[in-house]
Design a protein around this motif. Structure first.
Motif, mmCIF file in Angstrom:
data_model
loop_
_atom_site.group_PDB
_atom_site.id
_atom_site.type_symbol
_atom_site.label_atom_id
_atom_site.label_comp_id
_atom_site.label_asym_id
_atom_site.label_seq_id
_atom_site.Cartn_x
_atom_site.Cartn_y
_atom_site.Cartn_z
ATOM 1 N N PHE A 1 0.157 -1.019 -0.410
ATOM 2 C CA PHE A 1 0.195 0.095 -0.420
ATOM 3 C C PHE A 1 0.748 0.978 -0.116
ATOM 4 O O PHE A 1 0.322 2.748 -0.602
ATOM 5 C CB PHE A 1 -1.028 0.348 1.548
ATOM 6 N N ARG A 2 2.360 1.602 0.356
ATOM 7 C CA ARG A 2 2.728 2.807 0.263
ATOM 8 C C ARG A 2 3.229 2.871 -0.958
ATOM 9 O O ARG A 2 3.928 3.591 -1.278
ATOM 10 C CB ARG A 2 4.189 2.608 0.756
ATOM 11 N N ALA A 3 2.794 1.935 -2.419
ATOM 12 C CA ALA A 3 3.319 2.412 -3.378
ATOM 13 C C ALA A 3 2.041 3.036 -3.955
ATOM 14 O O ALA A 3 2.445 3.686 -5.519
ATOM 15 C CB ALA A 3 3.891 0.945 -3.974
ATOM 16 N N THR A 4 1.067 2.650 -3.376
ATOM 17 C CA THR A 4 -0.045 3.213 -3.863
ATOM 18 C C THR A 4 0.218 4.917 -5.025
ATOM 19 O O THR A 4 -0.560 4.829 -5.285
ATOM 20 C CB THR A 4 -1.498 3.216 -3.499
ATOM 21 N N ASP A 5 0.694 5.837 -4.170
ATOM 22 C CA ASP A 5 0.707 6.799 -4.608
ATOM 23 C C ASP A 5 1.459 6.896 -5.286
ATOM 24 O O ASP A 5 1.198 8.072 -6.229
ATOM 25 C CB ASP A 5 0.994 7.679 -3.356
ATOM 26 N N ARG A 6 1.853 6.378 -6.103
ATOM 27 C CA ARG A 6 2.507 6.094 -7.059
ATOM 28 C C ARG A 6 2.355 5.901 -8.672
ATOM 29 O O ARG A 6 2.520 6.180 -10.005
ATOM 30 C CB ARG A 6 3.941 5.640 -6.929
ATOM 31 N N PHE A 7 0.415 5.594 -7.917
ATOM 32 C CA PHE A 7 -0.199 4.800 -10.080
ATOM 33 C C PHE A 7 -0.183 5.979 -10.803
ATOM 34 O O PHE A 7 -0.721 7.062 -10.231
ATOM 35 C CB PHE A 7 -0.981 4.012 -8.553
ATOM 36 N N ALA A 8 -0.516 5.413 -11.937
ATOM 37 C CA ALA A 8 -0.777 6.877 -12.775
ATOM 38 C C ALA A 8 -2.098 6.084 -13.517
ATOM 39 O O ALA A 8 -2.142 5.088 -13.593
ATOM 40 C CB ALA A 8 0.294 6.768 -13.602
ATOM 41 N N PHE A 9 -3.134 7.010 -14.024
ATOM 42 C CA PHE A 9 -4.009 7.075 -14.303
ATOM 43 C C PHE A 9 -4.383 7.487 -15.821
ATOM 44 O O PHE A 9 -4.767 8.780 -15.699
ATOM 45 C CB PHE A 9 -5.685 6.980 -12.932
ATOM 46 N N VAL A 10 -4.324 6.830 -16.390
ATOM 47 C CA VAL A 10 -4.295 7.553 -18.492
ATOM 48 C C VAL A 10 -5.611 7.501 -18.725
ATOM 49 O O VAL A 10 -6.026 5.763 -18.779
ATOM 50 C CB VAL A 10 -3.370 6.570 -18.802
ATOM 51 N N ARG A 11 -6.084 8.628 -18.546
ATOM 52 C CA ARG A 11 -7.606 8.879 -20.204
ATOM 53 C C ARG A 11 -7.464 8.400 -20.994
ATOM 54 O O ARG A 11 -6.337 8.775 -21.921
ATOM 55 C CB ARG A 11 -8.567 9.775 -19.684
ATOM 56 N N ASP A 12 -8.020 7.202 -21.144
ATOM 57 C CA ASP A 12 -8.247 6.742 -22.808
ATOM 58 C C ASP A 12 -9.090 8.021 -23.920
ATOM 59 O O ASP A 12 -9.896 8.939 -22.880
ATOM 60 C CB ASP A 12 -8.613 5.697 -23.348
ATOM 61 N N GLY A 13 -9.374 8.464 -24.729
ATOM 62 C CA GLY A 13 -9.485 9.363 -25.710
ATOM 63 C C GLY A 13 -8.989 10.368 -26.267
ATOM 64 O O GLY A 13 -7.956 11.095 -25.737
ATOM 65 N N PHE A 14 -10.002 11.386 -26.700
ATOM 66 C CA PHE A 14 -9.032 12.859 -27.342
ATOM 67 C C PHE A 14 -8.961 13.721 -25.872
ATOM 68 O O PHE A 14 -9.504 14.215 -24.837
ATOM 69 C CB PHE A 14 -10.263 13.234 -27.992
ATOM 70 N N MET B 1 -4.351 19.173 -38.594
ATOM 71 C CA MET B 1 -4.302 17.673 -38.827
ATOM 72 C C MET B 1 -3.365 16.997 -37.553
ATOM 73 O O MET B 1 -3.755 16.149 -37.159
ATOM 74 C CB MET B 1 -4.412 17.172 -40.190
ATOM 75 N N LEU B 2 -2.386 17.374 -37.793
ATOM 76 C CA LEU B 2 -1.243 16.745 -36.964
ATOM 77 C C LEU B 2 -1.822 17.226 -35.227
ATOM 78 O O LEU B 2 -1.261 16.268 -34.555
ATOM 79 C CB LEU B 2 0.045 17.753 -37.300
ATOM 80 N N ALA B 3 -1.991 17.846 -35.003
ATOM 81 C CA ALA B 3 -2.745 18.590 -33.888
ATOM 82 C C ALA B 3 -3.883 17.884 -33.528
ATOM 83 O O ALA B 3 -3.731 17.292 -32.115
ATOM 84 C CB ALA B 3 -2.660 19.527 -33.894
ATOM 85 N N LEU B 4 -4.571 17.740 -34.498
ATOM 86 C CA LEU B 4 -5.759 16.382 -34.062
ATOM 87 C C LEU B 4 -4.823 15.559 -34.035
ATOM 88 O O LEU B 4 -5.631 14.866 -33.118
ATOM 89 C CB LEU B 4 -6.743 16.768 -35.386
ATOM 90 N N LEU B 5 -4.111 14.603 -34.655
ATOM 91 C CA LEU B 5 -4.077 13.475 -34.519
ATOM 92 C C LEU B 5 -3.087 13.559 -32.747
ATOM 93 O O LEU B 5 -3.492 12.404 -32.175
ATOM 94 C CB LEU B 5 -2.795 12.913 -35.652
ATOM 95 N N LEU B 6 -1.976 14.244 -32.612
ATOM 96 C CA LEU B 6 -2.186 14.240 -31.178
ATOM 97 C C LEU B 6 -2.577 14.081 -30.306
ATOM 98 O O LEU B 6 -2.734 13.808 -29.579
ATOM 99 C CB LEU B 6 -0.488 15.542 -31.326
ATOM 100 N N GLY B 7 -3.572 14.572 -30.697
ATOM 101 C CA GLY B 7 -4.805 14.936 -29.923
ATOM 102 C C GLY B 7 -5.102 13.225 -29.078
ATOM 103 O O GLY B 7 -5.866 13.089 -27.789
ATOM 104 N N PHE B 8 -4.994 13.082 -30.242
ATOM 105 C CA PHE B 8 -6.749 11.636 -30.146
ATOM 106 C C PHE B 8 -5.577 10.626 -29.924
ATOM 107 O O PHE B 8 -6.003 9.423 -29.418
ATOM 108 C CB PHE B 8 -6.483 11.268 -31.652
ATOM 109 N N GLU B 9 -4.053 11.273 -29.686
ATOM 110 C CA GLU B 9 -2.993 10.063 -29.322
ATOM 111 C C GLU B 9 -1.396 10.090 -28.406
ATOM 112 O O GLU B 9 -1.533 9.390 -27.859
ATOM 113 C CB GLU B 9 -1.906 9.305 -31.263
ATOM 114 N N ALA B 10 -2.031 11.164 -27.246
ATOM 115 C CA ALA B 10 -2.849 11.840 -26.294
ATOM 116 C C ALA B 10 -1.824 10.862 -24.824
ATOM 117 O O ALA B 10 -0.874 9.945 -24.856
ATOM 118 C CB ALA B 10 -2.659 12.847 -26.036
ATOM 119 N N ALA B 11 -2.879 9.848 -25.055
ATOM 120 C CA ALA B 11 -3.307 8.525 -24.099
ATOM 121 C C ALA B 11 -2.280 7.700 -23.979
ATOM 122 O O ALA B 11 -1.032 6.930 -23.508
ATOM 123 C CB ALA B 11 -4.683 7.898 -24.065
ATOM 124 N N SER B 12 -2.600 7.045 -25.701
ATOM 125 C CA SER B 12 -1.123 5.692 -26.158
ATOM 126 C C SER B 12 0.706 6.520 -25.956
ATOM 127 O O SER B 12 1.312 5.500 -25.294
ATOM 128 C CB SER B 12 -0.900 5.998 -27.554
#
Length: 176
Positions: free
Chosen positions: A16-29, A80-91
């Motif tokens: 439980f001491r390591a839980t503060d380092r967990f990362a939650f990455v939202r999928d989507g734009f 269009m490249l900026a939109l691509l970055l927005g869509f692929e940011a979570a990846s």
């Protein structure tokens, strides 16, 4: 509803001491990644992606100017490249975490990040209380099961005795 992937650094004993380092990455734009690409990449400390983005934009813009493309087309390609970055940011975030040897623990569906954390930790603590001898508690960081390994849930079904029939009915003239 948004989907979040949960990532954790590799730690010898997951407690439980390591839980503060967990990362939650939202999928989507990601709107801010599309609007302020360079700033968003630097803010999220995605250094290789930042360098790659800057190089890509410079090469494409210089190539289009040298080819004599008008300014409106250059702007359209950059948008269009900026939109691509927005869509692929979570990846890009997930790719950076995997390069840092973080592992994906779980996938959570929730309304926001706080609800995702609550839902994940409810499941994670319930699994921690029930010891399992054959598998770590929530670790889903390994490769998915393949179809060629016998005994796995997704293993290949046994082949039919006759391989000369193609289609849904293995016996010629069988009732349908």
């Amino acid at each position: 509803m948004p989907v979040y992937t949960v990532h954790a650094p590799v730690i010898s004993n997951m407690d439980f001491r390591a839980t503060d380092r967990f990362a939650f990455v939202r999928d989507g734009f990601h709107l801010w990644a599309a609007i302020f690409g360079v700033i968003w990449l630097a803010w999220n400390r995605l250094w290789l992606a930042l360098i790659g983005w800057i190089v890509l934009m410079i090469v494409i813009d210089v190539a289009m100017v040298r080819l004599g493309v008008d300014g409106g087309t250059v702007f359209l390609v950059d948008a269009m490249l900026a939109l691509l970055l927005g869509f692929e940011a979570a990846s890009l975030k997930r790719w950076t975490l995997s390069r840092r040897k973080w592992r994906q623990l779980d996938i959570v569906v929730a309304d926001d990040e706080e609800a995702a954390e609550r839902r994940f930790f409810d499941r994670w603590t319930a699994r921690q209380r029930v010891p399992s001898n054959d598998q770590p508690a929530v670790d889903r960081g390994g490769p998915p099961p393949t179809r060629d390994v016998p005994g796995q849930g997704f293993s290949r079904p046994p082949s039919p005795p006759r391989d000369d029939i193609i289609g849904l009915f293995p016996e010629p003239g069988a009732p349908r």
